[in-house]
Motif scaffolding. Sequence first.
Motif, PDB file in Angstrom:
ATOM      1  N   ARG A  64       0.894  -1.215  -0.134  1.00 48.20           N
ATOM      2  CA  ARG A  64      -0.115   0.098  -0.039  1.00 48.20           C
ATOM      3  C   ARG A  64       0.994   1.516  -0.010  1.00 48.20           C
ATOM      4  O   ARG A  64       1.892   1.278   0.911  1.00 48.20           O
ATOM      5  N   LEU A  65       0.695   2.238  -0.868  1.00 47.81           N
ATOM      6  CA  LEU A  65       1.201   3.391  -0.957  1.00 47.81           C
ATOM      7  C   LEU A  65       0.449   4.564  -0.599  1.00 47.81           C
ATOM      8  O   LEU A  65      -0.769   4.365  -1.085  1.00 47.81           O
ATOM      9  N   GLU A  66       1.009   5.250   0.405  1.00 52.26           N
ATOM     10  CA  GLU A  66       0.220   6.539   0.716  1.00 52.26           C
ATOM     11  C   GLU A  66       0.933   7.849   0.525  1.00 52.26           C
ATOM     12  O   GLU A  66       2.075   7.878   0.856  1.00 52.26           O
ATOM     13  N   ALA A  67       0.293   8.900   0.192  1.00 53.27           N
ATOM     14  CA  ALA A  67       1.035  10.236  -0.131  1.00 53.27           C
ATOM     15  C   ALA A  67       0.046  11.311   0.608  1.00 53.27           C
ATOM     16  O   ALA A  67      -0.978  11.453   0.575  1.00 53.27           O
ATOM     17  N   VAL A  68       1.016  12.303   1.483  1.00 52.99           N
ATOM     18  CA  VAL A  68       0.539  13.123   2.081  1.00 52.99           C
ATOM     19  C   VAL A  68       1.206  14.335   2.013  1.00 52.99           C
ATOM     20  O   VAL A  68       2.599  14.106   1.540  1.00 52.99           O
ATOM     21  N   ARG A  69       0.482  15.480   2.059  1.00 56.82           N
ATOM     22  CA  ARG A  69       1.276  16.743   1.994  1.00 56.82           C
ATOM     23  C   ARG A  69       2.485  16.914   2.979  1.00 56.82           C
ATOM     24  O   ARG A  69       2.339  16.307   4.312  1.00 56.82           O
ATOM     25  N   SER A  70       3.647  17.128   2.590  1.00 61.07           N
ATOM     26  CA  SER A  70       4.743  17.315   3.397  1.00 61.07           C
ATOM     27  C   SER A  70       4.738  18.435   4.415  1.00 61.07           C
ATOM     28  O   SER A  70       4.133  19.396   4.127  1.00 61.07           O
ATOM     29  N   ALA A  71       5.153  18.152   5.616  1.00 61.99           N
ATOM     30  CA  ALA A  71       5.240  19.307   6.429  1.00 61.99           C
ATOM     31  C   ALA A  71       6.106  20.382   6.415  1.00 61.99           C
ATOM     32  O   ALA A  71       5.991  21.591   6.668  1.00 61.99           O
ATOM     33  N   ALA A  72       6.982  19.977   5.682  1.00 61.30           N
ATOM     34  CA  ALA A  72       8.087  21.174   5.053  1.00 61.30           C
ATOM     35  C   ALA A  72       8.281  21.417   3.662  1.00 61.30           C
ATOM     36  O   ALA A  72       8.471  20.469   2.759  1.00 61.30           O
ATOM     37  N   PRO A  73       7.816  22.705   3.207  1.00 66.38           N
ATOM     38  CA  PRO A  73       7.744  22.885   1.762  1.00 66.38           C
ATOM     39  C   PRO A  73       8.935  23.193   1.526  1.00 66.38           C
ATOM     40  O   PRO A  73      10.192  23.389   1.828  1.00 66.38           O
ATOM     41  N   VAL A  74       9.173  23.339  -0.051  1.00 63.57           N
ATOM     42  CA  VAL A  74      10.290  23.639  -0.744  1.00 63.57           C
ATOM     43  C   VAL A  74      10.306  24.979  -0.970  1.00 63.57           C
ATOM     44  O   VAL A  74       9.114  25.508  -1.508  1.00 63.57           O
ATOM     45  N   HIS A  75      11.232  25.736  -0.631  1.00 65.24           N
ATOM     46  CA  HIS A  75      11.313  27.232  -1.071  1.00 65.24           C
ATOM     47  C   HIS A  75      11.873  27.773  -1.856  1.00 65.24           C
ATOM     48  O   HIS A  75      13.213  27.322  -2.495  1.00 65.24           O
ATOM     49  N   PHE A  76      11.417  28.439  -3.329  1.00 65.78           N
ATOM     50  CA  PHE A  76      11.738  28.821  -4.382  1.00 65.78           C
ATOM     51  C   PHE A  76      12.283  30.461  -4.316  1.00 65.78           C
ATOM     52  O   PHE A  76      11.531  31.109  -3.724  1.00 65.78           O
ATOM     53  N   ALA A  77      13.216  30.864  -4.841  1.00 61.06           N
ATOM     54  CA  ALA A  77      13.713  32.229  -4.694  1.00 61.06           C
ATOM     55  C   ALA A  77      13.151  32.709  -6.020  1.00 61.06           C
ATOM     56  O   ALA A  77      13.649  31.825  -7.262  1.00 61.06           O
ATOM     57  N   ARG A  78      12.213  33.517  -6.137  1.00 56.79           N
ATOM     58  CA  ARG A  78      11.702  34.145  -7.072  1.00 56.79           C
ATOM     59  C   ARG A  78      12.293  35.599  -7.561  1.00 56.79           C
ATOM     60  O   ARG A  78      12.213  36.525  -6.782  1.00 56.79           O
ATOM     61  N   LEU A  79      12.648  35.568  -8.818  1.00 52.67           N
ATOM     62  CA  LEU A  79      13.078  36.823  -9.446  1.00 52.67           C
ATOM     63  C   LEU A  79      12.019  37.620 -10.201  1.00 52.67           C
ATOM     64  O   LEU A  79      11.977  38.995 -10.285  1.00 52.67           O
ATOM     65  N   ASN A  80      10.963  36.812 -10.805  1.00 47.24           N
ATOM     66  CA  ASN A  80      10.001  37.357 -11.558  1.00 47.24           C
ATOM     67  C   ASN A  80       8.759  37.230 -10.943  1.00 47.24           C
ATOM     68  O   ASN A  80       8.238  36.038 -10.611  1.00 47.24           O
ATOM     69  N   LEU A  81       7.910  38.107 -10.685  1.00 49.05           N
ATOM     70  CA  LEU A  81       6.516  37.818 -10.129  1.00 49.05           C
ATOM     71  C   LEU A  81       5.402  38.139 -10.772  1.00 49.05           C
ATOM     72  O   LEU A  81       4.372  38.267 -10.336  1.00 49.05           O
TER      73      LEU A  81
END
Length: 307
Positions: A265-282
């Motif tokens: 059985r495979l289960e996937a849940v939202r990770s408690a730690a997100p990935v942070h992207f450095a954005r130059l263009n908004l």
Amino acid sequence: MDRSIVLALHPHREAARRAALTVATMLQREGITPVMLAGEHAALISYTGPIDTHIHVVPDDYMSGTHGDSELVMVLGGDGTMLRAARHFHASQVPIMGINLGHIGFLAESERKDLKTAVHRAANREYTVEARMAVDITVSHGDEVIHQDWALNEVTLEKNRETAMIEVVVGVDARPVSSFGCDGVILATPTGSTAYAFSAGGPIVWPEVEALLMVPISAHALFAKPLVVSPSSRLGVEYLDRRPAVRASLWCDGTHTFDVPPGSRLEAVRSAAPVHFARLNLGPFTDRLVAKFQLPVAGWRGPQDAA
């Protein structure tokens, strides 16, 4: 305090090697120490030979936890290089900035022609930080957890090459939804909705929408449509053991990580730690989507200004 920025690259690609040396030199001029993992640095100099630019070399497990002290990770390459860097550095919560040297480069923030501008803005901390959802994965067999993993884009249960089809039951929040034979099932984040899930017929989900996706791959069933569920939901895939000789594989962000036995059985849940992207263009995600996929938009008569 001394400042440092990690350079992550695909060292076997000439464009990435040239870019790494350029960026390292520029960072030094800005008073910032360029840092590189030992394995990538060794591969780099195996092509270039000794280099004049001083790069601080650190062990390959540097910043795999929360002990790292670099302020930014600059990724020089395509989406594959970006995903490898996210996998390595995500636990540190240090922002990741992508410079696209590949093809589409959907995760990258800047293109090759804007490399010097991107380095200058990184040195002056002229970027914003955006959090992206990731998923935690657990594979169990009976009452035993046999594998745990992580992905930024998607995790996929797929049939092996020699297998015609696998049979699965999929569910959401511990409730069954449907069963079918298929080539596999993709469990994706909004960031991954433009990657493998998109190729398999899933919807594109804007990054600011918090959701999880389940997308069957080549399913033999009347009801095997993509599902978009709450970010707090738990996605489940049970790999049936009707044919014990059949084998399937777990893939995380395009990398094979585990051979999954039938009955798992495979289960996937939202990770408690997100990935942070450095954005130059908004600018709006819509513009990025059109540009990266080169979508035809001639004939649009709506407002020209972004909302």
